[in-house]
Design an enzyme around this catalytic site. Structure first.
Site, PDB file in Angstrom:
ATOM      1  N   THR A   1      -6.723  -7.824  -1.652  1.00 23.63           N
ATOM      2  CA  THR A   1      -7.600  -7.734  -2.824  1.00 23.63           C
ATOM      3  C   THR A   1      -7.179  -6.629  -3.782  1.00 23.63           C
ATOM      4  OG1 THR A   1      -9.144  -6.336  -1.573  1.00 23.63           O
ATOM      5  CG2 THR A   1      -9.617  -8.688  -1.648  1.00 23.63           C
TER       6      THR A   1
ATOM      7  N   GLY B   1      -4.072  -3.127  -4.462  1.00 22.76           N
ATOM      8  CA  GLY B   1      -2.872  -2.422  -4.038  1.00 22.76           C
ATOM      9  C   GLY B   1      -2.868  -1.016  -4.588  1.00 22.76           C
TER      10      GLY B   1
ATOM     11  N   GLY C   1       0.147 -10.144   5.848  1.00 28.75           N
ATOM     12  CA  GLY C   1       1.129 -10.974   6.536  1.00 28.75           C
ATOM     13  C   GLY C   1       1.212 -12.399   6.036  1.00 28.75           C
TER      14      GLY C   1
ATOM     15  N   ASP D   1       1.169  -4.648   6.919  1.00 24.76           N
ATOM     16  CA  ASP D   1       0.311  -3.477   6.716  1.00 24.76           C
ATOM     17  C   ASP D   1      -0.376  -3.021   7.997  1.00 24.76           C
ATOM     18  OD1 ASP D   1      -1.453  -5.652   6.794  1.00 24.76           O
ATOM     19  OD2 ASP D   1      -2.195  -5.365   4.758  1.00 24.76           O
TER      20      ASP D   1
ATOM     21  N   THR E   1     -10.330  -6.001   4.584  1.00 25.03           N
ATOM     22  CA  THR E   1     -10.669  -7.389   4.302  1.00 25.03           C
ATOM     23  C   THR E   1     -10.700  -8.183   5.603  1.00 25.03           C
ATOM     24  OG1 THR E   1      -9.626  -7.225   2.129  1.00 25.03           O
ATOM     25  CG2 THR E   1     -10.016  -9.436   2.990  1.00 25.03           C
TER      26      THR E   1
ATOM     27  N   ASN F   1      -7.357 -11.261  15.289  1.00 27.79           N
ATOM     28  CA  ASN F   1      -7.825 -11.237  13.898  1.00 27.79           C
ATOM     29  C   ASN F   1      -9.301 -11.602  13.865  1.00 27.79           C
ATOM     30  OD1 ASN F   1      -4.968 -11.179  13.484  1.00 27.79           O
ATOM     31  ND2 ASN F   1      -5.302 -11.944  11.428  1.00 27.79           N
TER      32      ASN F   1
END
EC number: 2.7.1.5
Length: 487
Positions: free
Chosen positions: A14, A16, A82, A241, A263, A300
């Site tokens: 969302t 950077g 990813g 990340d 997120t 996840n």
């Protein structure tokens, strides 16, 4: 006095930012250079990322740093979310904007591939959890749809590697980001030929395979001219990340689990080898590549995506205001399964939550604070469920949960999590991904020794907050209700 600094590019789904990291007597110091949005582009029934806008934001950050008289950039590192990738033609040009992992074209994609290769074989080879947007399924979908960009592609570059290519002209495939694709053999730590063949590709369609800490190249003459910088090296950090974030967990031993909270929520443990068996396959746990040869055994979990999507309809209401409203609401009034498919990308998240509660025979949230409390309590209880599974899979005891990333600043959710799981929660650093990015660059430059030493330095440098479990009996009862009412 000129400071030696490492330039970290940290791109989330969302937003950077670019960050300068440097070392002083006080430890690690971070300075944000620029922050920017990362918008999904919806056109023609598809969702795309604007990689050219992201590249321009990175260039803007480099130009800002070039104007600092007291800064010398030692190197640059890039991490992103990813699975997503760019198709590159034989002439070296990007063939179109990359599809976003939330694009609906991969709905049902795993089943299409498993009609040709058994699901269990794909999992045994990769150890990666089956999610419809994994690169393997994206590529198979594009192949079946005769996608023009894929058919013309000479190379496939994952997002951080594509941006590194735009800066250096060098094409690489970094291990940690590639591992999210479900194309890397978990044992050999290399691209798996059988899976590549299944989607019409070979190793020749990817850049030079590199591991965190290896050099990609130096800034092209074009980028040097645009930014006013010299031939600065770009280092392959943990391009995923979460890989960079986990490298920055400020743990003093290995008896911990981590929760990278943003997120997405990613909960897992570090292992020295893949854990691939019938239990991890049944639970759909993933074995992603980490730094220094480690594996991130994790799950996840849908994270603050739920709240971020609700906030679209709530105007500019601040997080503190929403948290205060949630804190004032009745506990355990409504619970949801955060990972239910209906929350993947609904047009109206708040409506999706209320409809879920109605369908499961619960009280329907009527106020904004009730929706927020529903999200936070449901996440905390889902964390407990996943942590229970991790305990049976981890080679070491789990004595502490380290919460890193933006969610580490959420006092209410962190306390709920401690209450739910029954062990201390240590929150921080919120900028774990950027810190891990910087630290891997520092290791490449010889300014840091190893991950264990990095973590000790972070522990000394960054303020951390510990949450002890409270109201455990009420949360134990809520957990039973959670397991009974979620679908």
């Amino acid at each position: 006095m000129i400071r030696n600094c490492f330039f970290a590019v940290d791109l989330g789904a969302t937003s950077g930012r670019t960050i300068l990291g440097s070392f002083s007597e006080g430890g690690l110091e971070l300075e944000e250079v620029n922050r920017f949005p990362n918008h999904l582009i919806e056109v023609g029934g598809h969702f795309y990322w604007d990689i050219y806008a992201l590249y321009q934001y990175v260039i803007d950050g480099l130009k800002l740093v070039a104007g600092k008289q007291d800064v010398k950039i030692v190197s640059i590192g890039i991490d992103t979310w990813g699975v997503d990738f760019v198709c590159v033609g034989k002439d070296g040009h990007l063939l179109r904007q990359p599809y976003a992992y939330r694009d609906p074209q991969t709905n049902g994609a795993p089943e299409a591939l498993f009609s040709r290769i058994p699901r269990s074989k794909v999992y045994k080879l990769t150890g990666i959890q089956i999610m419809n947007f994994n690169s393997l399924f994206q590529l198979d979908t594009l192949r079946r749809n005769h996608d023009s960009a894929l058919e013309a592609a000479d190379k496939i570059l994952f997002m951080p590697d594509a941006l590194s290519y735009m800066l250096t002209g060098e094409m690489v495939t970094e291990y940690t980001i590639a591992s999210t694709a479900q194309l890397v053999n978990a044992q050999t730590r290399r691209l798996e030929p059988e899976l590549l063949k299944a989607v019409g590709l070979s190793e020749k369609n990817f850049g030079r395979f590199v591991f965190p800490g290896e050099k990609v190249g130096v800034l092209t003459e074009e980028v040097q001219k645009i930014t006013g910088l010299g031939a600065i090296p770009v280092i392959a950090v943990a391009g995923h990340d979460t890989g960079s974030a986990v490298a920055a967990v400020p743990a003093l031993d290995r008896n911990f689990a981590y929760l990278s909270s943003g997120t997405w929520s990613l909960m897992g443990v570090e292992t020295d080898a893949p854990v691939i068996n019938a239990e991890t396959e049944a639970l759909n746990f993933t074995n992603e590549g980490g730094v220094e040869g480690t594996i991130r055994l994790l799950k996840n979990i849908c994270g603050m995506w739920l709240l971020e999507r609700c906030r679209l309809n709530w105007g500019d209401t601040s997080y503190p205001e929403l948290i205060s409203e949630a804190d004032a609401c009745e506990p355990f009034r409504s619970l949801i399964n955060p990972d239910d498919d209906c929350f993947a990308n609904p047009a109206d998240m708040e409506k999706a939550i209320t409809e879920y509660c109605r369908a499961t025979g619960q009280s329907v949230p009527e106020k904004r604070g009730q929706v927020v409390r529903c999200i936070f309590e449901s996440l905390a209880l889902r964390y407990r469920q996943v942590l229970e599974n991790l305990r049976s899979l981890s080679p070491r005891p789990i004595e502490t949960l380290h919460v890193i990333g933006g969610g580490s600043r959420n006092d209410l959710l962190n306390q709920f999590t401690a209450n739910a799981i029954g062990i201390p929660v240590v929150a921080g650093p919120s900028e774990a991904t950027a810190i891990g990015n910087v630290m891997i660059q520092a290791m490449a430059a010889g300014e840091a020794t190893d991950v264990a030493g990095m973590r000790q330095l972070i522990n000394r440098s960054i303020p951390l907050k510990t949450y002890q479990p409270q109201d455990t009996e009420a949360w134990d009862a809520a957990y039973i209700h959670f397991k009974n009412c979620v679908r």
